[in-house]
Design a protein around this motif. Structure first.
Motif, PDB file in Angstrom:
ATOM      1  N   LEU A  84       0.823  -1.308   0.188  1.00 20.61           N
ATOM      2  CA  LEU A  84       0.075   0.070  -0.259  1.00 20.61           C
ATOM      3  C   LEU A  84       1.084   0.847   0.131  1.00 20.61           C
ATOM      4  O   LEU A  84       0.355   1.930  -0.714  1.00 20.61           O
ATOM      5  CB  LEU A  84      -0.814   0.050   0.684  1.00 20.61           C
ATOM      6  N   SER A  85       2.003   1.464   0.860  1.00 12.96           N
ATOM      7  CA  SER A  85       2.994   2.307   0.780  1.00 12.96           C
ATOM      8  C   SER A  85       3.035   3.041  -0.628  1.00 12.96           C
ATOM      9  O   SER A  85       3.515   3.866  -1.034  1.00 12.96           O
ATOM     10  CB  SER A  85       3.962   2.515   2.338  1.00 12.96           C
ATOM     11  N   GLN A  86       3.752   1.813  -0.917  1.00 11.50           N
ATOM     12  CA  GLN A  86       4.893   1.408  -2.902  1.00 11.50           C
ATOM     13  C   GLN A  86       3.002   2.250  -3.651  1.00 11.50           C
ATOM     14  O   GLN A  86       3.814   3.042  -4.383  1.00 11.50           O
ATOM     15  CB  GLN A  86       5.364   0.513  -3.106  1.00 11.50           C
ATOM     16  N   ILE A  87       2.941   1.620  -3.604  1.00 10.08           N
ATOM     17  CA  ILE A  87       1.511   2.070  -4.523  1.00 10.08           C
ATOM     18  C   ILE A  87       0.813   3.849  -3.915  1.00 10.08           C
ATOM     19  O   ILE A  87       0.643   4.502  -4.941  1.00 10.08           O
ATOM     20  CB  ILE A  87      -0.079   1.612  -4.552  1.00 10.08           C
ATOM     21  N   LEU A  88       0.707   4.078  -2.218  1.00 12.31           N
ATOM     22  CA  LEU A  88       0.261   5.958  -2.249  1.00 12.31           C
ATOM     23  C   LEU A  88       1.654   6.496  -3.077  1.00 12.31           C
ATOM     24  O   LEU A  88       1.680   7.434  -3.220  1.00 12.31           O
ATOM     25  CB  LEU A  88       0.394   5.724  -0.927  1.00 12.31           C
ATOM     26  N   SER A  89       3.036   5.548  -2.974  1.00 17.00           N
ATOM     27  CA  SER A  89       4.214   6.677  -3.382  1.00 17.00           C
ATOM     28  C   SER A  89       4.256   6.546  -4.812  1.00 17.00           C
ATOM     29  O   SER A  89       5.222   7.859  -4.875  1.00 17.00           O
ATOM     30  CB  SER A  89       5.181   5.392  -2.700  1.00 17.00           C
ATOM     31  N   SER A  90       4.025   5.766  -5.403  1.00 16.00           N
ATOM     32  CA  SER A  90       4.553   5.616  -7.170  1.00 16.00           C
ATOM     33  C   SER A  90       2.689   6.581  -7.592  1.00 16.00           C
ATOM     34  O   SER A  90       3.444   7.438  -8.198  1.00 16.00           O
ATOM     35  CB  SER A  90       3.722   4.101  -7.407  1.00 16.00           C
ATOM     36  N   TRP A  91       2.286   6.743  -6.564  1.00 15.46           N
ATOM     37  CA  TRP A  91       0.564   7.707  -7.247  1.00 15.46           C
ATOM     38  C   TRP A  91       1.491   9.183  -7.176  1.00 15.46           C
ATOM     39  O   TRP A  91       1.185  10.131  -7.756  1.00 15.46           O
ATOM     40  CB  TRP A  91      -0.369   7.272  -6.704  1.00 15.46           C
ATOM     41  N   THR A  92       2.184   9.382  -5.965  1.00 10.92           N
ATOM     42  CA  THR A  92       2.161  10.745  -5.417  1.00 10.92           C
ATOM     43  C   THR A  92       3.492  11.150  -6.507  1.00 10.92           C
ATOM     44  O   THR A  92       3.259  12.626  -6.544  1.00 10.92           O
ATOM     45  CB  THR A  92       2.467  10.801  -4.081  1.00 10.92           C
ATOM     46  N   ASP A  93       4.707  10.120  -6.222  1.00  7.17           N
ATOM     47  CA  ASP A  93       5.053  10.975  -7.483  1.00  7.17           C
ATOM     48  C   ASP A  93       4.361  11.592  -9.027  1.00  7.17           C
ATOM     49  O   ASP A  93       4.816  11.983 -10.435  1.00  7.17           O
ATOM     50  CB  ASP A  93       6.264   9.203  -8.038  1.00  7.17           C
ATOM     51  N   MET A  94       3.549  10.491  -9.168  1.00  6.46           N
ATOM     52  CA  MET A  94       3.334  10.141 -10.648  1.00  6.46           C
ATOM     53  C   MET A  94       2.518  11.682 -10.525  1.00  6.46           C
ATOM     54  O   MET A  94       2.406  12.158 -11.463  1.00  6.46           O
ATOM     55  CB  MET A  94       1.875   9.384 -11.029  1.00  6.46           C
TER      56      MET A  94
END
Length: 122
Positions: free
Chosen positions: A57-67
C-alpha cells in the motif's frame, strides 16, 4: 457489583464485607480481562507477517504521489503565462462587446421610467 444490602444502610453506617458470590464475579471479570489482553498480544506479534500488505500500500501511494507531482510539473511547463494573458484579454473584450448593448437598453429603460415618473408628478 452490589456489595451493600439495603437493610445494612438503614440501621448502621458499617459496610458489610463482600459476599463470596460477588468475589467470584470479580475474579471472573479479572480473568476475562487478562485473557483478552493475552489475545491482543498474540495478535500484535502476528502483525509483522501482514506488513507486506502495508508495504504494498505504501509503495502504491508513493508511486501515485510521484506520478501526480510529475504530471503537475509537466502541466506547469505546458502552460504559457503569455497565452493565459492573451486569452484573458480576449475574454474581457468579448464580454465588454456583449454587455454594451445590454447597458444601452437598460439606460434607455431607466430613462423611460424617470420620464414617466416626472410626467405623473407634474
Amino acid at each position: 457489583l452490589l456489595w451493600v444490602q439495603p437493610e445494612a444502610l438503614v440501621g448502621s453506617s458499617k459496610v458489610p464485607p463482600p459476599r463470596p458470590a460477588d468475589m467470584k464475579v470479580f475474579v471472573v471479570a479479572c480473568l476475562l480481562i487478562a485473557v483478552s489482553s493475552m489475545e491482543a498480544a498474540v495478535v500484535r506479534r502476528e502483525a509483522p507477517a501482514t506488513a507486506t500488505g502495508i508495504d504494498q500500500l505504501s509503495q502504491i501511494l508513493s508511486s501515485w504521489t510521484d506520478m501526480l507531482s510529475s504530471s503537475t510539473q509537466e502541466w506547469a511547463k505546458k502552460l504559457n503565462p503569455q497565452d493565459i494573458q492573451t486569452q484573458t484579454q480576449a475574454f474581457a473584450e468579448k464580454t465588454k462587446e456583449q454587455i454594451e448593448p445590454f447597458k444601452a437598453e437598460m439606460e434607455k429603460l431607466f430613462q423611460q421610467i424617470v420620464d414617466l415618473v416626472k410626467g405623473k408628478t407634474q
